[in-house]
Design an enzyme around this catalytic site. Structure first.
Site, mmCIF file in Angstrom:
data_model
loop_
_atom_site.group_PDB
_atom_site.id
_atom_site.type_symbol
_atom_site.label_atom_id
_atom_site.label_comp_id
_atom_site.label_asym_id
_atom_site.label_seq_id
_atom_site.Cartn_x
_atom_site.Cartn_y
_atom_site.Cartn_z
ATOM 1 N N VAL A 138 42.077 40.277 39.309
ATOM 2 C CA VAL A 138 42.331 41.695 39.094
ATOM 3 C C VAL A 138 42.624 42.316 40.454
ATOM 4 C CG1 VAL A 138 41.000 41.984 36.958
ATOM 5 C CG2 VAL A 138 39.856 42.243 39.164
ATOM 6 N N SER A 139 43.308 43.462 40.427
ATOM 7 C CA SER A 139 43.772 44.062 41.675
ATOM 8 C C SER A 139 42.734 44.881 42.409
ATOM 9 C CB SER A 139 44.994 44.926 41.401
ATOM 10 O OG SER A 139 46.021 44.128 40.860
ATOM 11 N N THR A 140 41.846 45.526 41.678
ATOM 12 C CA THR A 140 40.892 46.424 42.336
ATOM 13 C C THR A 140 39.473 46.129 41.901
ATOM 14 O OG1 THR A 140 40.980 48.117 40.606
ATOM 15 C CG2 THR A 140 42.627 48.273 42.359
#
Length: 179
Positions: free
Chosen positions: A8-10
């Site tokens: 996931v990015s964040t």
């Protein structure tokens, strides 16, 4: 062995749904990280690719969890293939190099990506040539004016240390040495 990769990015996002889907699809071990896909340096992906061996499978829930671009995807698939492993995406059923059909589609995609890259290179080269014909100076601008460069060369020829000259113009010593 089936290795899963979840990303996931964040920090605000959760890996739970990806991990659950990978486990349900038979992943024996799951590499997971919270890092932007735009970053080239993804440690867990590197670890996953490093452990792949003959007959193993690298599995993701979606392609966008694995690669930043088509080129990035093809490079990852190439590394996977060189390790003797296969690749499978749970969402994109065509992205499955463990089947003959998946290998065919992946090969076609690789051809498109290579063709696209050659078009980009040709357009870039053509643009650079046209710019040069118009007299556009390419590259980084000089850190010193023409007069400063001439003055620095004279000082250097007079025996003044390169570091001292560089400091007086607020440039690096290598800039003076390149003159």
């Amino acid at each position: 062995m089936i290795f899963g990769y979840a990303r996931v990015s964040t920090d605000n996002q959760t890996l739970d749904s990806q991990i659950e889907a990978l486990k349900a699809a038979g992943a024996d071990r799951i590499f997971q990280e919270k890092v932007s896909g735009a970053k080239a340096d993804r440690h867990e992906l590197k670890r996953a690719l490093a452990v792949l061996g003959d007959g193993d499978v690298l599995m993701v829930t979606r392609l966008d969890r694995l690669a930043r671009s088509t080129r990035d995807l093809l490079e990852i698939l190439d590394r996977t293939s060189k390790a003797g492993a296969g690749f499978r995406s749970l969402t994109e059923s065509w992205a499955d190099t463990t089947t003959p059909q998946g290998r065919l589609v992946t090969t076609i995609m690789a051809g498109f990506a290579e063709f696209e890259r050659s078009l980009i290179l040709a357009r870039t080269s053509e643009g650079i040539s046209r710019a040069k014909e118009r007299g556009v100076k390419l590259g980084r601008p000089f850190g010193m004016t023409h007069h400063q460069r001439q003055e620095a060369l004279a000082r250097k020829a007079g025996g003044e240390p390169v570091r001292k000259i560089a400091r007086s113009y607020n440039v690096s010593p290598s800039t003076i040495s390149r003159l």
